[in-house]
Design a protein around this motif. Structure first.
Motif, short mmCIF file in Angstrom:
data_model
loop_
_atom_site.label_atom_id
_atom_site.label_comp_id
_atom_site.label_asym_id
_atom_site.label_seq_id
_atom_site.Cartn_x
_atom_site.Cartn_y
_atom_site.Cartn_z
N ASP A 142 -6.08 -2.37 61.37
CA ASP A 142 -4.50 -1.65 60.59
C ASP A 142 -4.28 -2.63 59.58
O ASP A 142 -4.03 -3.63 59.57
N ARG A 199 -1.38 -3.21 58.56
CA ARG A 199 0.01 -3.95 58.81
C ARG A 199 -0.19 -5.26 59.58
O ARG A 199 0.46 -6.07 59.48
N HIS A 253 -3.05 10.68 62.42
CA HIS A 253 -3.31 10.73 60.86
C HIS A 253 -4.68 10.38 60.43
O HIS A 253 -4.95 9.75 59.83
N HIS A 263 -8.11 6.43 59.35
CA HIS A 263 -6.92 7.07 59.66
C HIS A 263 -5.64 6.27 58.86
O HIS A 263 -6.11 5.53 57.79
N ASP A 264 -4.62 6.76 58.89
CA ASP A 264 -3.54 6.43 58.08
C ASP A 264 -3.85 6.34 56.53
O ASP A 264 -3.81 5.61 55.69
N HIS A 265 -4.28 7.73 56.04
CA HIS A 265 -4.55 7.81 54.70
C HIS A 265 -5.62 7.41 54.15
O HIS A 265 -5.76 6.88 53.01
N HIS A 301 -6.41 4.04 54.95
CA HIS A 301 -6.02 2.59 54.92
C HIS A 301 -6.42 1.77 56.07
O HIS A 301 -6.48 0.69 56.26
#
Length: 112
Positions: free
Chosen positions: A31, A33, A77, A98-100, A102
């Motif tokens: 992820d 983040r 996503h 996922h997450d566009h 990223h």
């Protein structure tokens, strides 16, 4: 809304489950983040499914020997799904972007 691509994802995930159900796994989530983290190790694969209602993939793993040793990991996503294989065509991992694009989740298939 389902597209030809997402209909293909459902089929890929169903076939992946049929070939690899019961195999031990290790799940890593990357992820942007929080970085890459191992979510679980040595849980057996129960199933992987695409949910066209919200565009998510659910990965179900667990321990056959206990009543509380299971996990459902929902990936939202989703932008791409693919199976990584070895030179002999045997499945090694499932990668879900996922997450566009990223982030990604890797479900490694372990050999016991």
């Amino acid at each position: 809304m389902q597209t030809l691509e997402t209909i293909g994802w459902a089929r890929v995930l169903n076939d992946f489950t049929q070939r690899n159900g019961g195999r031990p796994t290790r799940m890593e989530v990357d992820d942007p983040r929080i970085g890459a983290q191992v979510q679980q190790t040595d849980y057996r694969l129960f199933g992987v499914a695409y949910d066209p209602r919200d565009g998510s993939v659910e990965v179900m793993t667990g321990d056959y020997g206990t009543t509380d040793g299971h996990m459902t990991h929902t990936i939202r996503h989703v932008t791409d799904v693919w199976v990584l294989t070895d030179n002999g065509g045997r499945d090694e991992a499932l990668c879900i972007a996922h997450d566009h694009g990223h982030g990604q989740t890797l479900l490694h298939l372990l050999w016991s």
